[in-house]
Design an enzyme around this catalytic site. Structure first.
Site, mmCIF file in Angstrom:
data_model
loop_
_atom_site.group_PDB
_atom_site.id
_atom_site.type_symbol
_atom_site.label_atom_id
_atom_site.label_comp_id
_atom_site.label_asym_id
_atom_site.label_seq_id
_atom_site.Cartn_x
_atom_site.Cartn_y
_atom_site.Cartn_z
ATOM 1 N N SER A 561 1.084 -1.180 -0.055
ATOM 2 C CA SER A 561 0.133 0.474 -0.660
ATOM 3 C C SER A 561 0.592 1.358 -0.260
ATOM 4 O O SER A 561 1.220 1.226 -0.724
ATOM 5 C CB SER A 561 -1.124 -0.219 1.536
ATOM 6 O OG SER A 561 -1.852 0.636 0.750
ATOM 7 N N ASP A 647 -9.709 -3.211 -5.854
ATOM 8 C CA ASP A 647 -9.565 -2.360 -4.819
ATOM 9 C C ASP A 647 -9.434 -0.849 -4.708
ATOM 10 O O ASP A 647 -9.532 -0.494 -5.599
ATOM 11 C CB ASP A 647 -8.221 -2.749 -4.230
ATOM 12 C CG ASP A 647 -7.023 -1.694 -3.587
ATOM 13 O OD1 ASP A 647 -7.580 -1.312 -2.636
ATOM 14 O OD2 ASP A 647 -5.211 -2.389 -3.283
ATOM 15 N N HIS A 682 -7.855 -4.637 -1.554
ATOM 16 C CA HIS A 682 -6.690 -4.325 -1.431
ATOM 17 C C HIS A 682 -5.818 -5.559 -0.106
ATOM 18 O O HIS A 682 -4.923 -5.426 -0.090
ATOM 19 C CB HIS A 682 -6.740 -2.937 -0.204
ATOM 20 C CG HIS A 682 -5.636 -2.609 0.020
ATOM 21 N ND1 HIS A 682 -5.209 -1.869 -0.878
ATOM 22 C CD2 HIS A 682 -5.420 -1.957 0.846
ATOM 23 C CE1 HIS A 682 -3.987 -0.802 -0.078
ATOM 24 N NE2 HIS A 682 -4.598 -1.052 0.837
#
Length: 712
Positions: A561, A647, A682
């Site tokens: 991320s 995501d 995600h």
């Protein structure tokens, strides 16, 4: 055998279709903008809506990555078996008492998803957790059963009503973090007709159990509205309790430990505002605690006729605790209870009927402080190891002297204790079981400090086998994040043991942008100071080389991320240090994303990164480090980029664009691989064993990139 990556001769090639935008008089070219599907919002809800040309490219990239890693297939199977062997398959949480019942989660042998359960409180004996599936158990929500038939399933919340008759539970079946809330009647085991769609999944019940509050997301996927749902009525009739008009603020809900109040929080990354409502009177209007002030952060707890406020008010950079009258909680009435001390960050407060507990952090070491409400006397709950992780588990109880906390280190499996605040006795309730065996004495954990270019001392936590040679030859995996003030704890993790047992050193770089050394550590790694995060990580890599834990070109860097952005940045800064880089759902297209206010998270992210469309300095800073925009004609290490099609946080096109630009620009090195999970978002795969397949892929890549010797 010595592992190697073996990519096919020809990698997929994404067509170049330049889009040029002019910002602050500067032309910025994006050669792969077309990979962002025009109907991306539809794709989040229905992955089959992805345009065929983009889908074909992602499928081809997956096939290329699979071929490059084909020589690791047997190893990955071994890694999955090892990691699964360290998981107690029928594991469960320590039961949490709430009136007549003790609530807990557990897994069944071979199960992918949790079971939410309860037993009569009288049937739960003190001491170590034993068989949780015994007599009197009720399975309230069976995650395995609910997940049947779904390629992706994630159970988010399961909250019981005060009278213990109902459970509101929420789940996501696409990976897009759009949760549907259902309500189960525990007498019948059946769900009511109520369905509440497009929510964050969080639920707070009204005191009478006839309604619940939830947070609805807007068309841009922003948690924006708190609504009250009355059982038996359609979602369209739900009452809007709070609506946030600022597109840069997120909304969340919770309740005080006392159980008296609903807490509604609106915040971005540097400002917060809290509203309260009595759960006993759900249709009464909310009332604000302290009106919104730029860069004022606070959160609240309740006891008696006072609110306890954890805040950075009045220059309390590392936070302080103040008290305020319940009937007049405005900031003007705040009175210091625990004053601010620079360098000692108060991360969390836990307010009970007779005690105030705070979790503090000083120089990357956590501690618990217990304060008696009547006398004000304080004592510290002490721990001996050099580097460790510590967490509070609040539970349901308020009128109690028991404080539950968890402790672990990189060598010590997690332990859950009940601590008596008055007698100071600790009762071990659970020790993490490693079924395949774990000998802490076979491993060494250390904390060292790297000197950053500006002289700052950056903590590094590391783990290795006691018999690993520390002569510069060992491969090393260096993990980093460094954003949003998130703390990377030196906790026990079973998965990295598969690398460590194969001769790797496992290290965590506690770079600026986190809060390991207090709030200043965070401020010194955001916005115009964001480049500190990247140079800190490089400094950690060099310090580990200098200390002979590893050598140049022996390090595999890993981050996800915002930590994936860190990976892209260090690949541009110092590619020669790394044998490989794993960028998990990487935020690498920073400039384009921060210029696009229509994306789900962009306006709330401007306080973290800056708004490049409105601020020239922010534009120049982001342009200077944005990984996608700084790919250069140079040799890069082997790179594995992982994405998720649904995501909403880091959209699938960010890693896809980055990989395409890397391949078209780099002069040597590699290979550069892209693996997109076409059925997840995600967090990757949701099932606890399915997730191991992804971890095994990362570890096999790391072993191969480092040219490690690894018997399958």
């Amino acid at each position: 055998m010595t592992l190697r990556l073996s990519p096919p001769a020809a990698a997929p090639v994404a067509p170049v279709r330049p889009v040029i935008v002019t910002v602050h008089g500067r032309a910025v070219t994006d050669p792969y903008a077309w990979l962002k599907a025009e109907n991306w919002k539809d794709v989040l809800k229905d992955p089959s809506a992805l345009p065929a040309e983009i889908r074909d490219l992602l499928v081809a990239e997956n096939a290329y990555a699979d071929a490059a890693l084909s020589g690791t297939t047997a190893l990955r199977e071994t890694l999955v078996a090892e990691m699964r062997g360290r998981i107690r398959e029928d594991d469960g949480s320590v039961p949490d008492l709430d009136g007549p019942f003790a609530y807990y989660t557990r897994y069944r042998e071979g199960g992918q998803h949790p079971l939410v359960c309860r037993r009569p409180a009288a049937a739960v004996a003190p001491g170590l957790v034993g068989d949780l599936g015994g007599e009197g158990e009720e399975i309230l929500i069976d995650g395995d059963r609910e997940g049947e038939g779904h390629a992706f399933f994630s159970l988010e919340d399961a909250s019981h009503s005060d009278d213990h008759r109902l459970v509101a539970w929420s789940a996501d079946t696409k990976g897009s973090e759009l949760y549907t809330i259902r309500v189960r009647d525990l007498a019948t085991g059946r769900d009511l007709e109520d369905r509440v769609l497009a929510t964050t999944g969080d639920v707070v019940w009204s005191g009478d159990g006839r309604a619940f509050w939830y947070v609805a997301v807007d068309e841009n996927h922003r948690p924006a509205t708190v609504r009250l749902h009355r059982l038996g009525t359609p979602q369209g009739d739900d009452e809007t309790v709070y609506e946030e008009s600022d597109p840069g603020f997120f909304v969340g809900i919770g309740e005080t430990q006392s159980g008296t109040y609903l807490v509604v929080t609106a915040n971005d990354h540097e400002t917060a505002e809290v509203h309260l409502a009595e759960r006993a009177t759900p249709f009464a209007p909310l009332r604000v605690v302290a009106k919104r002030e730029h860069k004022l952060i606070y959160s609240v707890e309740h006891r008696g006729d006072e609110l306890f406020v954890l805040t950075n008010a009045d220059g309390a950079e590392d936070f302080k605790i103040v008290v305020a009258p319940l009937d007049a909680p405005a900031k003007a009435n705040w009175r210091d209870l625990i004053p601010h001390r620079a360098g000692v960050m108060i991360r969390f407060q836990h307010v009970l009927a007779r005690h105030l507990v705070r979790l503090e952090l000083e120089n990357a070491r956590p501690r618990l402080i217990v304060r008696d409400a009547e006398s004000g006397a304080e004592h510290t709950v002490a721990f001996a190891e050099e580097a460790y992780s510590l967490g509070l588990s609040p539970g349901h109880a308020f009128d109690t002297d028991i404080i539950r906390f968890t402790y672990s280190s990189m060598t010590t499996p997690a332990e859950t204790y009940d601590y008596h605040a008055t007698t100071r006795e600790r009762a071990l309730r659970k020790r993490q079981d490693v079924p395949s065996g774990h000998d802490p004495a076979a491993y060494v954990t250390r904390r060292l400090f790297a000197t950053a270019p500006d002289g700052e001392q950056v903590p590094v936590s590391l783990l290795h086998r006691r018999d690993t040679p520390l002569d510069g030859t060992a491969p090393l995996l260096l993990y980093g994040y460094g954003s949003y003030g998130s703390l990377m704890s030196a906790a026990f993790r079973t998965n990295p043991l598969s690398l460590v047992d194969r001769g790797f050193v496992y290290a965590i770089a506690h770079v600026r942008g986190g809060t390991e050394k207090g709030w200043r550590w965070y401020l010194d790694g955001k916005r115009e100071k964001k480049p500190n995060t990247f140079t800190d990580f490089v400094a950690c890599a060099r310090a580990l080389i200098e200390a002979r834990y590893t050598g140049p070109g022996r390090i595999v860097a890993h981050g996800g991320s915002a930590g994936g952005m860190l990976m892209g940045a260090v690949a541009n800064l110092a590619p020669e240090l790394f044998a490989g880089i794993v960028a998990d759902v990487p935020f690498v297209d920073v400039l384009n994303t921060m210029l696009d206010g229509d994306l789900p998270l962009t306006p709330p992210e401007w306080p973290e990164w800056g708004n490049p469309g409105a601020d020239l300095q922010a534009f120049e800073t982001i342009l200077s480090y944005s990984p996608y925009d700084n790919v250069a004609a140079k040799a890069y290490p082997a790179i594995l980029a992982l994405g998720g099609l649904t995501d909403p946080r880091v959209t699938y096109w960010e890693p896809a664009k980055w990989v395409a630009r890397l391949r078209a620009t780099m002069t040597g090195g590699g290979p550069v691989l892209l693996r997109t999970n076409m059925e997840a978002g995600h967090g990757g795969a949701a099932g606890r064993f399915d997730r191991l397949e992804e971890v095994a892929l990362i570890y096999a890549f790391a072993l191969a990139a480092a040219g490690a010797e690894a018997a399958v």
